[in-house]
Design a protein around this motif. Structure first.
Motif, PDB file in Angstrom:
ATOM      1  N   ARG A  53       0.826  -1.205   0.000  1.00 36.24           N
ATOM      2  CA  ARG A  53       0.000   0.000   0.000  1.00 36.24           C
ATOM      3  C   ARG A  53       0.861   1.256   0.000  1.00 36.24           C
ATOM      4  N   ASP A  54       1.923   1.259   0.796  1.00 36.41           N
ATOM      5  CA  ASP A  54       2.813   2.431   0.838  1.00 36.41           C
ATOM      6  C   ASP A  54       3.443   2.687  -0.527  1.00 36.41           C
ATOM      7  N   ALA A  55       3.935   1.608  -1.163  1.00 37.30           N
ATOM      8  CA  ALA A  55       4.564   1.759  -2.477  1.00 37.30           C
ATOM      9  C   ALA A  55       3.537   2.179  -3.526  1.00 37.30           C
ATOM     10  N   PHE A  56       2.328   1.645  -3.402  1.00 40.87           N
ATOM     11  CA  PHE A  56       1.249   1.975  -4.327  1.00 40.87           C
ATOM     12  C   PHE A  56       0.914   3.466  -4.264  1.00 40.87           C
ATOM     13  N   PHE A  57       0.742   3.983  -3.059  1.00 39.70           N
ATOM     14  CA  PHE A  57       0.382   5.391  -2.928  1.00 39.70           C
ATOM     15  C   PHE A  57       1.529   6.309  -3.337  1.00 39.70           C
ATOM     16  N   LYS A  58       2.749   5.834  -3.206  1.00 40.41           N
ATOM     17  CA  LYS A  58       3.882   6.612  -3.694  1.00 40.41           C
ATOM     18  C   LYS A  58       3.816   6.735  -5.212  1.00 40.41           C
ATOM     19  N   ARG A  59       3.388   5.657  -5.882  1.00 40.74           N
ATOM     20  CA  ARG A  59       3.260   5.683  -7.340  1.00 40.74           C
ATOM     21  C   ARG A  59       2.018   6.451  -7.800  1.00 40.74           C
ATOM     22  N   PHE A  60       1.230   6.894  -6.858  1.00 41.22           N
ATOM     23  CA  PHE A  60       0.020   7.651  -7.169  1.00 41.22           C
ATOM     24  C   PHE A  60       0.260   9.161  -7.113  1.00 41.22           C
ATOM     25  N   GLN A  61       1.494   9.602  -6.876  1.00 40.27           N
ATOM     26  CA  GLN A  61       1.749  11.014  -6.612  1.00 40.27           C
ATOM     27  C   GLN A  61       1.415  11.915  -7.803  1.00 40.27           C
ATOM     28  N   TYR A  62       1.712  11.476  -9.017  1.00 40.36           N
ATOM     29  CA  TYR A  62       1.445  12.319 -10.181  1.00 40.36           C
ATOM     30  C   TYR A  62      -0.062  12.463 -10.415  1.00 40.36           C
ATOM     31  N   GLU A  63      -0.765  11.350 -10.325  1.00 45.53           N
ATOM     32  CA  GLU A  63      -2.215  11.400 -10.503  1.00 45.53           C
ATOM     33  C   GLU A  63      -2.873  12.271  -9.429  1.00 45.53           C
ATOM     34  N   ARG A  64      -2.463  12.104  -8.191  1.00 44.29           N
ATOM     35  CA  ARG A  64      -3.064  12.887  -7.096  1.00 44.29           C
ATOM     36  C   ARG A  64      -2.812  14.381  -7.280  1.00 44.29           C
ATOM     37  N   THR A  65      -1.617  14.726  -7.751  1.00 45.24           N
ATOM     38  CA  THR A  65      -1.302  16.139  -7.990  1.00 45.24           C
ATOM     39  C   THR A  65      -2.244  16.731  -9.032  1.00 45.24           C
ATOM     40  N   PHE A  66      -2.465  16.002 -10.112  1.00 40.42           N
ATOM     41  CA  PHE A  66      -3.373  16.492 -11.160  1.00 40.42           C
ATOM     42  C   PHE A  66      -4.804  16.578 -10.649  1.00 40.42           C
ATOM     43  N   TRP A  67      -5.255  15.557  -9.943  1.00 40.75           N
ATOM     44  CA  TRP A  67      -6.616  15.590  -9.414  1.00 40.75           C
ATOM     45  C   TRP A  67      -6.818  16.782  -8.478  1.00 40.75           C
ATOM     46  N   HIS A  68      -5.809  17.062  -7.668  1.00 42.62           N
ATOM     47  CA  HIS A  68      -5.884  18.203  -6.742  1.00 42.62           C
ATOM     48  C   HIS A  68      -6.024  19.514  -7.513  1.00 42.62           C
ATOM     49  N   GLN A  69      -5.491  19.552  -8.726  1.00 45.41           N
ATOM     50  CA  GLN A  69      -5.582  20.749  -9.567  1.00 45.41           C
ATOM     51  C   GLN A  69      -6.887  20.805 -10.356  1.00 45.41           C
ATOM     52  N   GLY A  70      -7.759  19.830 -10.163  1.00 44.76           N
ATOM     53  CA  GLY A  70      -9.017  19.796 -10.885  1.00 44.76           C
ATOM     54  C   GLY A  70      -8.941  19.140 -12.240  1.00 44.76           C
ATOM     55  N   ILE A  71      -7.825  18.472 -12.525  1.00 48.50           N
ATOM     56  CA  ILE A  71      -7.651  17.749 -13.789  1.00 48.50           C
ATOM     57  C   ILE A  71      -8.090  16.306 -13.550  1.00 48.50           C
ATOM     58  N   ASN A  72      -9.241  15.939 -14.092  1.00 51.06           N
ATOM     59  CA  ASN A  72      -9.884  14.682 -13.709  1.00 51.06           C
ATOM     60  C   ASN A  72      -9.494  13.485 -14.565  1.00 51.06           C
ATOM     61  N   TYR A  73      -9.187  13.717 -15.841  1.00 53.96           N
ATOM     62  CA  TYR A  73      -8.951  12.602 -16.745  1.00 53.96           C
ATOM     63  C   TYR A  73      -7.469  12.527 -17.128  1.00 53.96           C
ATOM     64  N   ILE A  74      -6.792  11.547 -16.535  1.00 50.39           N
ATOM     65  CA  ILE A  74      -5.345  11.391 -16.702  1.00 50.39           C
ATOM     66  C   ILE A  74      -5.080  10.002 -17.267  1.00 50.39           C
ATOM     67  N   ALA A  75      -4.325   9.952 -18.344  1.00 43.20           N
ATOM     68  CA  ALA A  75      -4.017   8.667 -18.979  1.00 43.20           C
ATOM     69  C   ALA A  75      -2.557   8.305 -18.760  1.00 43.20           C
ATOM     70  N   GLY A  76      -2.333   7.065 -18.374  1.00 41.08           N
ATOM     71  CA  GLY A  76      -0.988   6.509 -18.363  1.00 41.08           C
ATOM     72  C   GLY A  76      -0.768   5.749 -19.658  1.00 41.08           C
ATOM     73  N   VAL A  77       0.402   5.906 -20.253  1.00 40.41           N
ATOM     74  CA  VAL A  77       0.687   5.258 -21.540  1.00 40.41           C
ATOM     75  C   VAL A  77       2.040   4.563 -21.470  1.00 40.41           C
ATOM     76  N   ASP A  78       2.092   3.336 -21.965  1.00 39.46           N
ATOM     77  CA  ASP A  78       3.365   2.605 -22.019  1.00 39.46           C
ATOM     78  C   ASP A  78       3.330   1.636 -23.187  1.00 39.46           C
ATOM     79  N   GLU A  79       4.493   1.153 -23.560  1.00 39.76           N
ATOM     80  CA  GLU A  79       4.608   0.222 -24.684  1.00 39.76           C
ATOM     81  C   GLU A  79       5.370  -1.026 -24.279  1.00 39.76           C
ATOM     82  N   VAL A  80       5.219  -2.042 -25.101  1.00 41.14           N
ATOM     83  CA  VAL A  80       6.004  -3.259 -24.941  1.00 41.14           C
ATOM     84  C   VAL A  80       6.346  -3.775 -26.332  1.00 41.14           C
ATOM     85  N   GLY A  81       7.556  -4.304 -26.465  1.00 40.03           N
ATOM     86  CA  GLY A  81       7.927  -4.925 -27.731  1.00 40.03           C
ATOM     87  C   GLY A  81       8.818  -4.096 -28.619  1.00 40.03           C
ATOM     88  N   ARG A  82       9.601  -3.192 -28.054  1.00 41.33           N
ATOM     89  CA  ARG A  82      10.528  -2.425 -28.888  1.00 41.33           C
ATOM     90  C   ARG A  82      11.750  -3.263 -29.272  1.00 41.33           C
TER      91      ARG A  82
END
Length: 257
Positions: A53-82
């Motif tokens: 849980r501690d590690a999970f909430f640490k990885r939530f810092q960017y999303e929480r910052t945006f939500w606090h600013q009123g930015i509700n829709y945040i997408a995470g994007v990543d790839e596999v297979g380069r």
């Protein structure tokens, strides 16, 4: 607690969800070995969960910052297979809600295939939206792997509904008119990117399993298209298939004329 059987105590312990629960302290004085073993096991489980849980909430810092600013829709994007010699590059895009609570969601490379397979459908169920972008080996050969990856990411983002207001992406720049945060090793720093990495990895692995049935000699079921010893030996013996990236060394050396 002394009037409860060990099995009854185990049932009660299963309901304890905090290391500060008074029941744990009360059972510390119980002399029965079975009780102490059950107590030790439950404390260990709670400690593991607390660490997750501690590690999970640490990885939530960017999303929480945006939500606090009123930015509700945040997408995470990543790839596999380069890096593989065969198959497509696949990108995942995921928008998660504020109450997202799958604690085990992390960089897909840190998870076992079984755990990724378990988490992928749960992510899809919990997410606000999920997109998948695929660029096959022909596109990769035409435009190079970097540009193909960007195209796959754009395709994944374009599938999202609603349109994200911010994108958190693993060290790339996507050609969409949306503000982006580029993170090196973002799949280990953002829950949204972690979720996207799992979705992309599970999707691509499934594709490569399908190709493994069509081209069993290349051992795609175990190497997912990467240049293992067995894969390279098959290339030398049989040449490149229709899914190999002929612009990649050493594939180009084994293309049958």
């Amino acid at each position: 607690m002394n009037n409860l059987t060990i099995n009854q105590i185990k049932s009660q312990l299963a309901k304890v969800d905090s290391l500060s629960d008074n029941m744990l302290q009360a059972l510390a004085n119980d002399k029965r070995k079975g009780v102490q073993l059950a107590l030790k096991q439950r404390i260990h489980q709670l400690q593991v969960t607390a660490k997750l849980r501690d590690a999970f909430f640490k990885r939530f810092q960017y999303e929480r910052t945006f939500w606090h600013q009123g930015i509700n829709y945040i997408a995470g994007v990543d790839e596999v297979g380069r890096g593989p010699l065969a198959g497509p590059v696949v990108a995942g895009a995921v928008m998660i809600p504020r109450d997202f609570d799958l604690l085990e969601v992390n960089d897909s490379k840190q998870l076992s295939p079984k755990k990724r397979a378990e988490l992928a459908p749960l992510i899809r169920q919990s997410a606000l939206s999920v997109g998948i972008g695929i660029m096959d080996n022909h596109v990769i050969d035409q435009v190079n792997i970097y540009e193909a990856t960007r195209l796959a990411m754009k395709a994944a983002v374009d599938q999202l509904d609603p349109i994200p207001q911010r994108i958190i992406v693993d060290a790339m720049q996507i050609d969409v008119p949306i503000k982006q945060v580029r993170l090196i090793k973002g799949d280990a720093k953002s829950v949204s990117v972690s979720a996207a990495s799992i979705i992309a990895k599970v999707y691509r692995d499934h594709l490569m399993d399908e190709y493994a049935r069509k081209y069993p000699e290349y051992d795609f079921i175990h190497n997912a298209g990467y240049g293992t010893k067995k894969h390279l030996a098959a290339l030398q013996q049989f040449g490149a298939t229709s899914i190999h990236r002929i612009s990649f060394a050493p594939v180009k050396n084994f293309v049958k004329k």
